[in-house]
Every structure is written in structure tokens, then in C-alpha cells.
Design a protein around this motif. Structure first.
Motif, PDB file in Angstrom:
ATOM      1  N   ASP A  45      10.901  56.758  70.202  1.00 43.71           N
ATOM      2  CA  ASP A  45      12.015  56.230  69.438  1.00 43.71           C
ATOM      3  C   ASP A  45      13.180  56.018  70.409  1.00 43.71           C
ATOM      4  O   ASP A  45      13.093  56.351  71.601  1.00 43.71           O
ATOM      5  CB  ASP A  45      12.385  57.140  68.261  1.00 43.71           C
ATOM      6  N   GLU A  46      14.268  55.427  69.928  1.00 48.54           N
ATOM      7  CA  GLU A  46      15.343  55.043  70.835  1.00 48.54           C
ATOM      8  C   GLU A  46      15.968  56.246  71.534  1.00 48.54           C
ATOM      9  O   GLU A  46      16.342  56.172  72.699  1.00 48.54           O
ATOM     10  CB  GLU A  46      16.413  54.250  70.082  1.00 48.54           C
ATOM     11  N   THR A  47      16.070  57.364  70.833  1.00 48.07           N
ATOM     12  CA  THR A  47      16.709  58.531  71.443  1.00 48.07           C
ATOM     13  C   THR A  47      15.848  59.106  72.552  1.00 48.07           C
ATOM     14  O   THR A  47      16.353  59.442  73.639  1.00 48.07           O
ATOM     15  CB  THR A  47      16.989  59.605  70.376  1.00 48.07           C
ATOM     16  N   ASP A  48      14.543  59.223  72.320  1.00 47.18           N
ATOM     17  CA  ASP A  48      13.675  59.710  73.391  1.00 47.18           C
ATOM     18  C   ASP A  48      13.672  58.738  74.574  1.00 47.18           C
ATOM     19  O   ASP A  48      13.670  59.162  75.737  1.00 47.18           O
ATOM     20  CB  ASP A  48      12.253  59.914  72.876  1.00 47.18           C
ATOM     21  N   ALA A  49      13.665  57.442  74.279  1.00 49.19           N
ATOM     22  CA  ALA A  49      13.712  56.455  75.362  1.00 49.19           C
ATOM     23  C   ALA A  49      15.017  56.575  76.151  1.00 49.19           C
ATOM     24  O   ALA A  49      15.031  56.454  77.374  1.00 49.19           O
ATOM     25  CB  ALA A  49      13.557  55.044  74.800  1.00 49.19           C
ATOM     26  N   TYR A  50      16.111  56.813  75.451  1.00 53.25           N
ATOM     27  CA  TYR A  50      17.418  57.013  76.080  1.00 53.25           C
ATOM     28  C   TYR A  50      17.388  58.238  76.988  1.00 53.25           C
ATOM     29  O   TYR A  50      17.831  58.191  78.156  1.00 53.25           O
ATOM     30  CB  TYR A  50      18.457  57.156  74.978  1.00 53.25           C
ATOM     31  N   MET A  51      16.829  59.332  76.483  1.00 53.41           N
ATOM     32  CA  MET A  51      16.751  60.562  77.272  1.00 53.41           C
ATOM     33  C   MET A  51      15.847  60.370  78.485  1.00 53.41           C
ATOM     34  O   MET A  51      16.173  60.813  79.595  1.00 53.41           O
ATOM     35  CB  MET A  51      16.253  61.705  76.383  1.00 53.41           C
ATOM     36  N   PHE A  52      14.717  59.671  78.287  1.00 55.43           N
ATOM     37  CA  PHE A  52      13.794  59.450  79.408  1.00 55.43           C
ATOM     38  C   PHE A  52      14.427  58.549  80.462  1.00 55.43           C
ATOM     39  O   PHE A  52      14.238  58.759  81.667  1.00 55.43           O
ATOM     40  CB  PHE A  52      12.492  58.844  78.882  1.00 55.43           C
ATOM     41  N   SER A  53      15.210  57.566  80.018  1.00 50.71           N
ATOM     42  CA  SER A  53      15.871  56.679  80.986  1.00 50.71           C
ATOM     43  C   SER A  53      16.829  57.448  81.877  1.00 50.71           C
ATOM     44  O   SER A  53      17.061  57.071  83.020  1.00 50.71           O
ATOM     45  CB  SER A  53      16.620  55.559  80.252  1.00 50.71           C
ATOM     46  N   SER A  54      17.378  58.536  81.350  1.00 46.33           N
ATOM     47  CA  SER A  54      18.303  59.352  82.135  1.00 46.33           C
ATOM     48  C   SER A  54      17.577  60.184  83.179  1.00 46.33           C
ATOM     49  O   SER A  54      18.212  60.740  84.093  1.00 46.33           O
ATOM     50  CB  SER A  54      19.106  60.268  81.198  1.00 46.33           C
ATOM     51  N   LEU A  55      16.256  60.240  83.067  1.00 50.23           N
ATOM     52  CA  LEU A  55      15.444  60.952  84.062  1.00 50.23           C
ATOM     53  C   LEU A  55      14.890  60.017  85.127  1.00 50.23           C
ATOM     54  O   LEU A  55      14.790  60.393  86.299  1.00 50.23           O
ATOM     55  CB  LEU A  55      14.271  61.659  83.371  1.00 50.23           C
TER      56      LEU A  55
END
Length: 305
Positions: A266-276
């Protein structure tokens, strides 16, 4: 298969508009050599040639080139096979009211420095200092969806992206907004740093070898809204906006869409993963809009096409 040549002498634009008329029409899969002139149209040939202001017409982009079958919703892939300098000098300039440090009392404008190309074409010389020739395409894009943009301005259609990754060995993808896509390019540099701080690189005429491919939009898992770069190691979303923060936000949102589609996030997990795994990079900070890219290694993002 021999390459067809399209020259700036056949046609060049200074504005990307929704209703461009092509100077050439080609099929998907065509291999072209595109000849460009320097972004200042030959106005600076020596250090004594200075420009008092930004010309009304700057960054001539050879084209437009129409792609048969390209329709809104499709994607145009431009594989950059080679970029060769085509004259014996580039030029770096300052101009009043332009550049990151415009108005700083220690910075003189206007000023010009010509940068001769050595005989083997591998370096340019700036005041006795050698810099490797690593040609970059500064302006490249397609016809926009609604508004018109001069070739000095970057936006969702591409335009004056001034991005060092738009170079040989990489590919750039554009959303198609108008029938035929209407590709044009120019404003090449023999060398340019990320940021393009003074407002130019070493501006120079070039020959560009490209391979063009139209990708059917119905086969794509995401809606491409802005340019996307592919290097051997990464996918890089490219976005332009009035501020760095706004451009970073757009580039991050685009990366999130790609990561979500690829991994089922979902968008939040994708957002968090992008920060990694993502990495924000500055392309340029001197055009009417600024441009950034968000790089995601291919180890974490497969092809959206």
C-alpha cells in the motif's frame, strides 16, 4: 541497419506546445542520429562574446519527430546509444538574472569562458584545467498535454531537464500526451555537474544516436505522469516544480507508485520502503522550475514496462 539523420537545419523548436507539427515521422524501433546546435545558437565563440540577458530563443531542440502509432496514454522510450560532441569548443557563461548565485556581489555577470575540445575529443579545457568530456542532453521532451513551455522550462513533458543521467548508455521514458508524441531534443553539454549552478554546462553542438520505441499504455502496470530514467543499475523518477521540496515530493510519489505496483505495497509501506532504498538527487536548480530525481536500485524495483 543504417541510422536516419534528423538535423537542426531541417527544423528546431524553442517551445513545446500541444499542437506541434513534425519535421519527420518514423516508426517504433527506428534508429536515428539527431544533430543539434549549441544552446546559444553560436552567439559565444570566444571569451569576449558575452550575453547581457537570456535570449528570447534559447535551447533549440531538433524536431519535432512524430512516432507512428503513439497515442495519449502510451509511453515513448528513448534509448540513448551515443552522444558525440560536434564542434571544437563549448562555452560556459554567466548572465544577469540567471544562475544559483545571481546577484551575489562576488559573482560577475555577464562573463564567458570558451572550453576548447582536445584533438581526441576526450577532454575540454577550462582556463588550463582539463575536464573529461561526458556529453549530456540538456533539453529533451514531447508535446505537453495542455499548456505550452519554452525550451528553457522543464515540466511533466520533459523539456529543459538538465539531468546528467540523460546520456549515453541510459534510456528515458516519456508519457505520450499527443498523437505522435512529438519528440525534440537539444541543448547538449560537453560536461555538466549536477545542479548546473551557474546556469550552463559546457554548451556545445552534438550528434545523438537514439533508438525509439512506443510502448502500449495498456500493457503498463502504472500510469506514467512524468519522465522516468533507466540506468544500468537504477530506475530514477524525474520531477520538476517551483521549489526543491515540491519537486522532491513529486519524485517520491512517483517512486512510491512504482514500488507499490511492483511489490503489492500500500502507499504507506511503499513510502516507508522508499526511505530505505531510494535516493534523492538534484538535477538542476537554475531553470524557471527546479528538477530532481529519486533513484531506486534495480535490485528493489523491476521494470514497470
Amino acid at each position: 541497419m543504417a541510422r536516419q539523420t534528423v538535423s537542426h537545419e531541417e527544423g528546431a523548436i524553442y517551445e513545446f506546445t500541444p499542437d506541434l507539427t513534425p519535421i519527420e515521422t518514423v516508426r517504433s524501433g527506428t534508429r536515428l542520429t539527431i544533430e543539434t546546435r549549441d544552446s546559444l545558437d553560436g552567439a559565444v565563440q570566444s571569451d569576449a562574446d558575452v550575453l547581457e540577458s537570456v535570449p528570447e530563443e534559447v535551447n533549440a531542440a531538433t524536431g519535432p519527430i512524430a512516432l507512428e502509432g503513439a497515442e495519449p496514454g502510451d509511453v515513448l522510450r528513448v534509448e540513448i546509444d551515443a552522444v558525440r560532441v560536434a564542434e571544437d569548443r563549448g562555452r560556459v557563461i554567466t548572465i544577469d538574472w540567471f544562475g544559483l548565485l545571481d546577484g551575489h556581489e562576488a559573482i560577475e555577470a555577464p562573463r564567458s569562458r570558451t572550453t576548447p575540445v582536445d584533438d581526441d575529443g576526450e577532454t575540454i579545457v577550462f582556463d588550463g584545467l582539463e575536464v573529461p568530456v561526458e556529453p549530456v542532453i540538456g533539453t529533451i521532451g514531447v508535446a505537453p498535454e495542455e499548456d505550452s513551455y519554452t525550451t528553457l522550462v522543464p515540466h511533466d513533458h520533459g523539456g529543459n531537464l538538465d539531468t546528467t543521467d540523460v546520456t549515453a548508455g541510459n534510456a528515458i521514458y516519456f508519457p505520450v500526451f499527443q498523437s505522435g508524441a512529438m519528440l525534440a531534443m537539444g541543448d547538449c553539454k560537453a560536461a555538466m555537474a549536477d545542479g548546473e549552478m551557474c546556469g550552463t554546462g559546457s554548451e556545445i553542438a552534438c550528434e545523438i544516436d537514439v533508438t525509439l520505441e512506443v510502448i502500449d499504455g495498456e500493457t503498463i502496470g502504472v500510469d506514467l505522469e512524468r519522465p522516468l530514467l533507466e540506468t544500468p543499475d537504477a530506475w530514477k523518477t524525474v520531477a520538476s516544480a517551483e521549489t526543491l521540496e515540491a519537486a522532491c515530493e513529486l519524485a517520491n510519489l512517483d517512486a512510491i507508485d512504482l514500488l507499490a505496483a511492483d511489490h503489492g505495497f500500500d502507499e504507506t509501506d511503499a513510502y516507508m520502503f522508499s526511505s530505505l532504498v531510494g535516493g534523492l538527487e538534484i538535477s538542476q536548480v537554475v531553470d524557471p522550475l527546479v528538477t530532481v530525481r529519486n533513484a531506486v536500485p534495480k535490485a528493489y524495483l523491476s521494470s514497470p514496462f
